[in-house]
Design an enzyme around this catalytic site. Structure first.
Site, PDB file in Angstrom:
ATOM      1  N   ASP A  36      -8.646  -4.029  -7.225  1.00  0.00           N
ATOM      2  CA  ASP A  36      -7.564  -3.590  -6.523  1.00  0.00           C
ATOM      3  C   ASP A  36      -6.803  -2.821  -7.719  1.00  0.00           C
ATOM      4  O   ASP A  36      -6.489  -3.532  -8.710  1.00  0.00           O
ATOM      5  CB  ASP A  36      -6.477  -4.704  -6.509  1.00  0.00           C
ATOM      6  CG  ASP A  36      -7.055  -5.593  -5.024  1.00  0.00           C
ATOM      7  OD1 ASP A  36      -7.118  -5.057  -3.914  1.00  0.00           O
ATOM      8  OD2 ASP A  36      -7.298  -6.820  -5.146  1.00  0.00           O
ATOM      9  N   MET A  38      -3.814  -0.448  -8.317  1.00  0.00           N
ATOM     10  CA  MET A  38      -2.528  -0.127  -7.916  1.00  0.00           C
ATOM     11  C   MET A  38      -1.641   0.602  -9.012  1.00  0.00           C
ATOM     12  O   MET A  38      -1.757   0.373  -9.880  1.00  0.00           O
ATOM     13  CB  MET A  38      -1.655  -1.353  -7.650  1.00  0.00           C
ATOM     14  CG  MET A  38      -2.380  -2.619  -6.597  1.00  0.00           C
ATOM     15  SD  MET A  38      -1.359  -4.102  -6.515  1.00  0.00           S
ATOM     16  CE  MET A  38      -2.593  -5.127  -5.504  1.00  0.00           C
ATOM     17  N   MET A  77      -5.206   1.755  -4.131  1.00  0.00           N
ATOM     18  CA  MET A  77      -3.820   1.703  -3.591  1.00  0.00           C
ATOM     19  C   MET A  77      -2.792   2.568  -4.574  1.00  0.00           C
ATOM     20  O   MET A  77      -2.099   2.364  -5.341  1.00  0.00           O
ATOM     21  CB  MET A  77      -3.251   0.255  -3.537  1.00  0.00           C
ATOM     22  CG  MET A  77      -3.932  -0.578  -2.642  1.00  0.00           C
ATOM     23  SD  MET A  77      -3.515  -2.266  -2.794  1.00  0.00           S
ATOM     24  CE  MET A  77      -5.003  -2.820  -3.848  1.00  0.00           C
ATOM     25  N   GLY A 180      -0.344  -5.208  -2.192  1.00  0.00           N
ATOM     26  CA  GLY A 180       0.441  -5.170  -3.154  1.00  0.00           C
ATOM     27  C   GLY A 180       0.322  -6.551  -4.177  1.00  0.00           C
ATOM     28  O   GLY A 180       0.493  -6.387  -5.380  1.00  0.00           O
ATOM     29  N   GLY A 211      -4.822 -12.948   2.622  1.00  0.00           N
ATOM     30  CA  GLY A 211      -4.562 -13.997   3.086  1.00  0.00           C
ATOM     31  C   GLY A 211      -6.024 -14.920   3.778  1.00  0.00           C
ATOM     32  O   GLY A 211      -5.811 -15.844   4.535  1.00  0.00           O
ATOM     33  N   GLY A 231      -8.927 -13.540  -2.599  1.00  0.00           N
ATOM     34  CA  GLY A 231      -8.623 -13.716  -4.113  1.00  0.00           C
ATOM     35  C   GLY A 231      -7.996 -15.129  -4.415  1.00  0.00           C
ATOM     36  O   GLY A 231      -8.936 -15.973  -4.891  1.00  0.00           O
TER      37      GLY A 231
END
Ligand code: DX5
Ligand code: ZN
Length: 253
Positions: A36, A38, A77, A180, A211, A231
């Site tokens: 990820d 960000m 992201m 995020g 999730g 995760g």
């Protein structure tokens, strides 16, 4: 449907032991590593950039085929805030760092297009989602396109069905949380997007992220997702290998 691919999100790793945690997940049966990225602008959080990606790349065997074991699935992201620099700015850099699959956000690409001077033909061409996919392919990576919960899935039809195969994505990522942070609650409201994609494209890699765990995998698999990011459910488990195996079983049956 294409084979099950389990991609632990290293956002839940111990960042002080990142290389070790990454190779450990591969030993425990992971197919890909979900990385990820960000920037603190596209999402309200910051993670890692190229120097860290290239260091952890050295801890994991390279995939021998596109989307094979050890694929670095980089979930970008990010957006370009210093316009008119277009969003392809990072494509070459991440390729060099060891990214295999560059998955950009539809929303980030489109907001750059909107902020670009329409008379600047070169930049405009470079910032459309299709052109970005072409550019990622030219750099020798697989291309993914991600949508946030507020984005309707039908913006993707025209892109997935591009006349030119170089402009078609290899994977679609349907976010099942607002991007995020790790550890958020799964949004089942996003699954009709997955089902609609699977119905139209039996062979497409469809990734879900956010999730996912043993309590939510059945619904996601039933909708047609085959690339599963997890995760906290994997890194927080007593036996991560067992969770990876169970996630895979749920997708394959
Ligand atoms: C969220 C990230 C996810 C995140 C998933 O913005 O894209 O990859 O790490 O974490 P879990 O599986 O804990 O929801
Ligand atoms: Zn992600």
């Amino acid at each position: 449907a294409p084979p099950a691919i389990i991609a632990p999100s290293i956002l839940s790793a111990n960042f002080a032991n990142l290389g070790h945690d990454c190779s450990k997940k591969m030993e425990e049966g992971a197919d890909w590593l979900h990385v990820d990225i960000m920037d603190g602008h596209f999402v309200p959080n910051m993670t890692i950039g190229c120097p860290v990606v290239s260091q952890i790349r050295g801890c994991v065997d390279r995939p021998s085929e596109p989307c094979g074991r050890g694929t670095f699935d980089c979930h970008m992201m990010i957006m370009e805030v210093r316009l008119p620099l277009p969003p392809h700015k990072w494509v070459g850099e991440f390729k060099k760092a060891g990214c295999d699959l560059y998955c950009f956000h539809y929303e980030a690409a489109v907001s750059s297009v909107a902020a670009t001077d329409p008379t600047d033909k070169e930049t405009t061409a470079r910032t459309s989602p299709k052109q970005l996919i072409r550019y990622i392919h030219e750099e020798g990576m697989q291309a993914g396109i991600a949508i946030k919960p507020d984005t309707p899935v039908d913006v993707l039809w025209d892109i997935i069905e591009s006349e030119d195969p170089a402009e078609r994505p290899d994977m679609v990522l349907v976010m099942t949380v607002h991007p995020g942070f790790g550890g958020q609650k799964f949004m089942a409201s996003e699954l009709p997007k997955v089902a609609a994609l699977r119905k139209r494209y039996p062979d497409l890699n469809i990734e879900v992220d956010g999730g996912l765990g043993l309590g939510t995998i059945e619904q996601a698999a039933d909708a047609g997702a085959n690339v599963i990011v997890a995760g906290s459910a994997i890194f927080g488990a007593q036996d991560p290998g067992d969770v990876i195996a169970k996630l895979r079983e749920a997708v394959q049956k």
